[in-house]
Write an enzyme that holds these catalytic residues in place. Structure first.
Site, PDB file in Angstrom:
ATOM      1  N   ARG A 142      10.836   1.292   4.988  1.00 35.08           N
ATOM      2  CA  ARG A 142      10.238   1.045   6.139  1.00 35.08           C
ATOM      3  C   ARG A 142      10.112  -0.481   6.674  1.00 35.08           C
ATOM      4  NH1 ARG A 142       5.981   3.835   5.506  1.00 35.08           N
ATOM      5  NH2 ARG A 142       6.960   5.800   6.020  1.00 35.08           N
ATOM      6  N   CYS A 183      -0.893  10.154   6.490  1.00 34.60           N
ATOM      7  CA  CYS A 183      -0.627   9.107   5.352  1.00 34.60           C
ATOM      8  C   CYS A 183      -2.097   8.292   5.639  1.00 34.60           C
ATOM      9  CB  CYS A 183       0.544   8.019   5.702  1.00 34.60           C
ATOM     10  SG  CYS A 183       0.538   6.907   4.487  1.00 34.60           S
ATOM     11  N   CYS A 206      -4.874 -11.431   4.330  1.00 34.16           N
ATOM     12  CA  CYS A 206      -5.422 -10.459   5.207  1.00 34.16           C
ATOM     13  C   CYS A 206      -6.684 -10.788   6.197  1.00 34.16           C
ATOM     14  CB  CYS A 206      -5.923  -9.178   4.410  1.00 34.16           C
ATOM     15  SG  CYS A 206      -6.710  -7.840   5.329  1.00 34.16           S
ATOM     16  N   CYS A 248      -0.197   7.467  10.214  1.00 32.80           N
ATOM     17  CA  CYS A 248      -0.946   6.681   9.167  1.00 32.80           C
ATOM     18  C   CYS A 248      -2.389   6.231   9.689  1.00 32.80           C
ATOM     19  CB  CYS A 248       0.229   5.616   8.818  1.00 32.80           C
ATOM     20  SG  CYS A 248       1.815   6.200   8.551  1.00 32.80           S
ATOM     21  N   CYS A 283       3.585   6.057  -0.868  1.00 29.65           N
ATOM     22  CA  CYS A 283       4.029   5.082  -0.120  1.00 29.65           C
ATOM     23  C   CYS A 283       3.614   3.624  -0.641  1.00 29.65           C
ATOM     24  CB  CYS A 283       3.519   5.195   1.443  1.00 29.65           C
ATOM     25  SG  CYS A 283       4.069   3.705   2.396  1.00 29.65           S
ATOM     26  N   CYS A 323      -8.067 -10.609  -0.445  1.00 25.54           N
ATOM     27  CA  CYS A 323      -6.498 -10.895  -0.023  1.00 25.54           C
ATOM     28  C   CYS A 323      -6.368 -12.035   0.853  1.00 25.54           C
ATOM     29  CB  CYS A 323      -5.956  -9.706   0.251  1.00 25.54           C
ATOM     30  SG  CYS A 323      -6.423  -8.329  -0.692  1.00 25.54           S
ATOM     31  N   CYS A 382     -14.012  -5.998   4.760  1.00 24.84           N
ATOM     32  CA  CYS A 382     -13.302  -5.538   3.284  1.00 24.84           C
ATOM     33  C   CYS A 382     -13.915  -6.647   2.269  1.00 24.84           C
ATOM     34  CB  CYS A 382     -11.882  -5.335   3.301  1.00 24.84           C
ATOM     35  SG  CYS A 382     -11.206  -4.823   1.785  1.00 24.84           S
TER      36      CYS A 382
END
Length: 311
Positions: free
Chosen positions: A256, A124, A54, A91, A184, A51, A47
């Protein structure tokens, strides 16, 4: 309730009063079952975003290998397994900056959704930032829900990412709701942020035109190679308080307990359920980290006399 200070007052109540309020909010929702969701990493690593929590960021050396987008059939087979294990929501996570309309990867994702919607589960997707065109394409292909977490409050956000802004995340959240997809959106607790940062994240979710359909609360899991690896663990009562505050603010939303459940003992997990959790991820693995064994989930639900939500 749109007032930050009112949210702070809820959080700072004596714990017994906070949990009592959360239980009352949960009862008002008439959603007494625990939703089982299963998460599949369909495109791992590489990616472009930085972040700092991550393991899939291309900016850091971590144990996570970069992988190509999984084949439609492989994703379909994993969906069948998820359904067999009791999941009612499937998901998909893809480590990309985001999707825009009519680019190759958006069309690929739409094809995958069209293929797997026959599974009969809610679908999702989490694949970063969206343009309105991409969001409409996803909806038209059969997607039910889009995940895009705010993660923390705007004041702390520059400390966890510099390749995008908090406002960029908020914009995608608003696009998701504008096109009529279920939203979400939640956050990560324990990245070194202050209580104010956590409550501001809930505040911004609470200012949306519509409450998120589901709010994942992730407990930060330190991963070697990421800048936040040595961040000190939080007191788990802080996690319970955030969950209870979210339940009171969003009585109709799924709360969740997502990443980090494996770090919690049975007593803490029990408090999380009392505080308002009514959705969890099952499966051997989350995006990059191992998860609680399904047998343990069933055993605890049985001990607490909680039922699994059915389709």
């Amino acid at each position: 309730m749109k007032d930050y200070f009112a949210i702070e007052q809820i959080y700072n109540q004596p714990l017994d009063e906070l949990l009592k309020g959360a239980l009352q909010a949960k009862e008002s929702s008439r959603k007494n079952g625990v939703q089982f969701c299963q998460l599949l990493n369909i495109k791992s690593g590489g990616c472009s975003e930085d972040c700092k929590y991550c393991a899939q960021s291309a900016h850091y050396r971590t144990p996570i290998a970069k992988g190509a987008l999984l084949d439609e059939e492989e994703i379909f087979e994993e969906g069948l397994k998820a359904k067999k294990n009791g999941a009612t929501r499937f998901c998909l996570g893809a480590a990309w900056r985001g999707l825009s309309g009519n680019e190759k990867k958006t069309n690929q994702i739409c094809k995958i959704i069209e293929k797997i919607r026959s599974l009969g589960m809610e679908l999702c997707l989490s694949s970063g930032f969206l343009t309105e065109k991409a969001a409409l394409m996803l909806k038209e292909s059969g997607l039910n829900v889009y995940n895009h977490n705010l993660n923390t409050g705007p004041g702390y956000y520059p400390r966890i990412a510099t390749t995008h802004r908090f406002e960029d995340r908020l914009n995608t959240v608003k696009i998701v709701q504008k096109v009529g997809l279920k939203l979400c959106s939640g956050g990560i607790i324990g990245m070194g942020e202050s209580l104010k940062d956590r409550l501001e994240m809930l505040y911004y979710l609470n200012t949306l035109a519509e409450s998120p359909e589901s709010i994942p609360i992730n407990l930060f899991m330190p991963i070697k190679g990421t800048p936040l690896y040595e961040t000190a663990a939080i007191d788990y009562i802080d996690l319970v308080r955030i969950i209870a505050t979210a339940r009171i603010l969003f009585p109709q939303s799924r709360i969740r307990l997502a990443a980090g459940r494996k770090l919690l003992d049975e007593k803490t997990l029990t408090l999380c359920y009392l505080a308002g959790v009514n959705s969890i991820f099952i499966g051997e693995k989350l995006l990059t980290q191992s998860n609680v064994q399904l047998e343990k989930d069933y055993a605890l639900l049985k001990k607490l006399n909680l039922r699994k939500e059915e389709n």
